[in-house]
Design a protein around this motif. Structure first.
Motif, PDB file in Angstrom:
ATOM      1  N   ARG A 134       0.822  -1.204   0.000  1.00 20.53           N
ATOM      2  CA  ARG A 134       0.000   0.000   0.000  1.00 20.53           C
ATOM      3  C   ARG A 134       0.867   1.270   0.000  1.00 20.53           C
ATOM      4  O   ARG A 134       0.457   2.297  -0.553  1.00 20.53           O
ATOM      5  N   ALA A 135       2.051   1.200   0.589  1.00 24.64           N
ATOM      6  CA  ALA A 135       2.965   2.340   0.496  1.00 24.64           C
ATOM      7  C   ALA A 135       3.419   2.535  -0.951  1.00 24.64           C
ATOM      8  O   ALA A 135       3.511   3.666  -1.451  1.00 24.64           O
ATOM      9  N   ALA A 136       3.684   1.426  -1.638  1.00 25.15           N
ATOM     10  CA  ALA A 136       4.062   1.501  -3.047  1.00 25.15           C
ATOM     11  C   ALA A 136       2.919   2.060  -3.889  1.00 25.15           C
ATOM     12  O   ALA A 136       3.137   2.873  -4.800  1.00 25.15           O
ATOM     13  N   VAL A 137       1.680   1.636  -3.589  1.00 27.96           N
ATOM     14  CA  VAL A 137       0.516   2.201  -4.275  1.00 27.96           C
ATOM     15  C   VAL A 137       0.467   3.709  -4.078  1.00 27.96           C
ATOM     16  O   VAL A 137       0.229   4.480  -5.021  1.00 27.96           O
ATOM     17  N   SER A 138       0.716   4.157  -2.853  1.00 26.89           N
ATOM     18  CA  SER A 138       0.639   5.594  -2.568  1.00 26.89           C
ATOM     19  C   SER A 138       1.717   6.368  -3.322  1.00 26.89           C
ATOM     20  O   SER A 138       1.488   7.506  -3.750  1.00 26.89           O
ATOM     21  N   ILE A 139       2.894   5.783  -3.498  1.00 27.40           N
ATOM     22  CA  ILE A 139       3.958   6.434  -4.264  1.00 27.40           C
ATOM     23  C   ILE A 139       3.506   6.619  -5.713  1.00 27.40           C
ATOM     24  O   ILE A 139       3.668   7.699  -6.302  1.00 27.40           O
ATOM     25  N   ALA A 140       2.917   5.571  -6.299  1.00 27.69           N
ATOM     26  CA  ALA A 140       2.440   5.666  -7.678  1.00 27.69           C
ATOM     27  C   ALA A 140       1.293   6.665  -7.802  1.00 27.69           C
ATOM     28  O   ALA A 140       1.205   7.414  -8.786  1.00 27.69           O
ATOM     29  N   LEU A 141       0.402   6.696  -6.819  1.00 28.51           N
ATOM     30  CA  LEU A 141      -0.694   7.667  -6.849  1.00 28.51           C
ATOM     31  C   LEU A 141      -0.166   9.090  -6.702  1.00 28.51           C
ATOM     32  O   LEU A 141      -0.743  10.033  -7.259  1.00 28.51           O
ATOM     33  N   GLY A 142       0.932   9.254  -5.960  1.00 27.56           N
ATOM     34  CA  GLY A 142       1.569  10.565  -5.859  1.00 27.56           C
ATOM     35  C   GLY A 142       2.080  11.035  -7.209  1.00 27.56           C
ATOM     36  O   GLY A 142       1.973  12.226  -7.552  1.00 27.56           O
ATOM     37  N   VAL A 143       2.635  10.117  -8.001  1.00 28.06           N
ATOM     38  CA  VAL A 143       3.058  10.461  -9.357  1.00 28.06           C
ATOM     39  C   VAL A 143       1.843  10.858 -10.195  1.00 28.06           C
ATOM     40  O   VAL A 143       1.882  11.837 -10.947  1.00 28.06           O
ATOM     41  N   ARG A 144       0.754  10.112 -10.056  1.00 32.54           N
ATOM     42  CA  ARG A 144      -0.472  10.450 -10.785  1.00 32.54           C
ATOM     43  C   ARG A 144      -0.958  11.852 -10.405  1.00 32.54           C
ATOM     44  O   ARG A 144      -1.400  12.619 -11.281  1.00 32.54           O
ATOM     45  N   HIS A 145      -0.876  12.200  -9.131  1.00 29.80           N
ATOM     46  CA  HIS A 145      -1.287  13.527  -8.670  1.00 29.80           C
ATOM     47  C   HIS A 145      -0.468  14.615  -9.359  1.00 29.80           C
ATOM     48  O   HIS A 145      -1.000  15.657  -9.776  1.00 29.80           O
ATOM     49  N   ILE A 146       0.834  14.372  -9.515  1.00 30.13           N
ATOM     50  CA  ILE A 146       1.701  15.357 -10.157  1.00 30.13           C
ATOM     51  C   ILE A 146       1.367  15.470 -11.645  1.00 30.13           C
ATOM     52  O   ILE A 146       1.194  16.576 -12.182  1.00 30.13           O
ATOM     53  N   LEU A 147       1.265  14.334 -12.331  1.00 27.65           N
ATOM     54  CA  LEU A 147       1.054  14.406 -13.783  1.00 27.65           C
ATOM     55  C   LEU A 147      -0.323  14.958 -14.119  1.00 27.65           C
ATOM     56  O   LEU A 147      -0.487  15.667 -15.134  1.00 27.65           O
ATOM     57  N   GLU A 148      -1.324  14.660 -13.289  1.00 22.52           N
ATOM     58  CA  GLU A 148      -2.642  15.234 -13.556  1.00 22.52           C
ATOM     59  C   GLU A 148      -2.638  16.745 -13.329  1.00 22.52           C
ATOM     60  O   GLU A 148      -3.340  17.487 -14.018  1.00 22.52           O
TER      61      GLU A 148
END
Length: 528
Positions: free
Chosen positions: A406-420
């Motif tokens: 779930r920490a890894a998921v959050s890292i990827a979602l953080g990237v999504r937040h930046i690119l969006e």
């Protein structure tokens, strides 16, 4: 016919790497040496720049020997490094930046957060330079670090006569040139490369650094990336095991070298380069987007002119702790221990087994905000804290694996937040080019595709960062007429991974929860 060779040097947080490459971009040999860090406080981190130089020299010698190369055939050399601050006196001798007073600790590491208050002061000025720093000054930039040094270590400030970003320090050690790269000055020193007068003296005066240009021996003009800074000095050539015919190119910040290695292939088509995002991911992560025009974006550093490619604008987002966060999770959990490569591999393998049994519902009530070291982008909040929701009393290895997942998921979602966020400013990002240590983590590489919805490209280059620096070295050596030409000729292509459409609903839900957790954290912070 004698083959021209290039040496590329990449100095990260914990090691210096050197590679020998051909003029076509093929990596022949690579060597790595550790560098040391001094921690006197949770927010303080320092390097010994002489130890870094020794590590660089040793790595270069080992790489050249490993390639079986004649040093006389090495025609170009270039350095990238973390955006760490090196302080020297007017004679070039080390000046301490450490509260322990030892001169060997002359370098404030990029991740050092001692200057949080000074960063806030810079932001509160509202000066126009902030429009080219994401609207918020980060403590990881040099201006607040320099303010802190002048205020808290006035003796060191009075002794100072030269100050460098680490990449520029290495170029100086190699050539004696006090030139500074457009990458470092534009991205970390509030130099505006697109302006007729790059230094904004009124801003420097406002933050108490009116004497910085003289104290740091800074040039009036930055040198474009790939500029020939001259040949190696006799001393440097002997220490590096090279010759004085080797030319040295103006380098980059380490993450930007990775961006050059993976995005340089699109240098010929600037109109569509904004579909591509470079992710240089290791201890921390940098997310870099290029465009033909400036696109100011709140909470994202830049736009920086010519910081990676000439005539092209860069926006840079980032996550201050990604690989470091996963290491922390392992150390923190009772079933963890030392987070070496084998531990990460064992956890990844167990996650695969658990997902085969539980599917995409694995730990779906466990949620993480990854801001354990602040939020660099897109919130621009160095005071942000990490959050974990959904813990139980479980303490076995499987519970560690679930938390890691779930920490890894959050890292990827953080990237999504930046690119969006970037996509609201005119970008159309649909392809993510990943380089760095995360390419060795199967869990993260899968998540970068599925959680962002982007096609993920892993460079076919054995080391995309070293490739980027070889492109710079080749330009300085005159093997190609321009950096653009070197990038197009030396690019290595990559392997693509498409996102799993079936995973989209799960990660869309996770992302909605991620955004709600950000909102709830803001409410709680306001209450306290």
């Amino acid at each position: 016919m004698t083959q021209s060779l290039l040496v590329a040097v990449d100095v990260g947080t914990g090691s210096a790497r050197a590679g020998v490459l051909t003029a076509q971009g093929s990596l022949i040999s690579r060597a790595e040496r550790p560098i040391v860090m001094n921690r006197t406080d949770a927010n303080h981190a320092e390097h010994d720049s002489e130890q870094i130089w020794l590590a660089v020299c040793t790595a270069v010698r080992e790489a050249v020997a490993g390639a079986g190369a004649d040093p006389a055939n090495v025609v170009g050399l270039s350095f990238d490094a973390t955006c760490s601050l090196v302080v020297r006196d007017a004679d070039g001798q080390p000046v301490t930046v450490s509260t322990n007073g030892e001169d060997c600790w002359d370098t404030i590491v990029w991740l050092d957060h001692r200057a949080l208050a000074e960063a806030d002061e810079c932001t509160s000025t509202g000066h126009p330079v902030l429009a080219y720093a994401g609207g918020v000054m980060s403590p990881e930039m040099e201006a607040p670090k320099l303010m802190w040094l002048k205020r808290h270590m006035p003796k060191s400030w009075s002794r100072a006569g030269r100050m460098f970003d680490l990449a520029d320090f290495l170029s100086w050690k190699a050539t004696g040139s006090l030139a500074r790269s457009q990458s470092t000055l534009t991205c970390k020193w509030t130099y505006l490369a697109h302006a007729e007068n790059g230094w904004q003296h009124d801003f420097l005066a406002t933050i108490g650094l009116e004497d910085l240009i003289d104290k740091a021996a800074l040039p009036q003009k930055a040198s474009p990336v790939g500029t020939d800074l001259g040949p190696l000095t006799a001393t440097a050539a002997e220490e590096l095991g090279l010759t004085t015919t080797c030319r040295v190119g103006a380098g980059l910040i380490d993450a930007h070298a990775g961006a050059l290695g993976v995005l340089g292939a699109f240098a010929h088509d600037i109109k569509t380069i904004d579909h591509h995002l470079a992710l240089a991911a290791g201890t921390s992560s940098c997310v870099m987007a290029l465009s033909a025009e400036d696109r100011p974006t709140s909470g994202v550093w830049g736009p920086y002119f010519g910081a990676v490619l000439p005539g092209v604008w860069l926006n840079e987002g980032g996550q201050s702790a990604t690989g470091a966060l996963l290491d922390h999770i392992i150390r923190w959990h009772s079933a963890g221990g030392e987070p070496g490569p084998q531990m990460h591999y064992d956890i990844a393998q167990r996650i695969i087994e658990l997902r085969l049994r539980e599917g995409r519902a694995l730990a779906d009530r466990l949620h993480v905000l990854p801001d354990f070291h602040g939020n660099r982008s897109p919130l621009g909040n160095p005071f942000a804290l990490g959050v974990i929701s959904g813990l139980t009393l479980d303490s076995d290895f499987d519970s560690l694996c679930r938390l890691y997942w779930r920490a890894a998921v959050s890292i990827a979602l953080g990237v999504r937040h930046i690119l969006e966020t970037l996509n609201t400013r005119g970008y159309a990002i649909d392809t993510l080019h990943v380089t760095g240590g995360h390419t060795k983590n199967a869990v993260l590489m899968e998540l970068y595709a599925d959680a962002t919805g982007c096609t993920v490209v892993e460079s076919s280059a054995k080391d995309a960062t070293l490739l980027g620096m070889a492109m710079v070295a080749a330009t300085a050596a005159g093997l190609y007429p321009s950096l653009d030409a070197a990038c197009v000729a030396m690019q290595q292509g990559g392997r693509e991974r498409a996102p799993d459409a079936a995973a989209r609903p799960q990660f869309d839900k996770d992302y909605r929860i991620f955004l709600e957790m950000l909102r709830q954290r803001q409410i709680i912070d306001a209450m306290v």
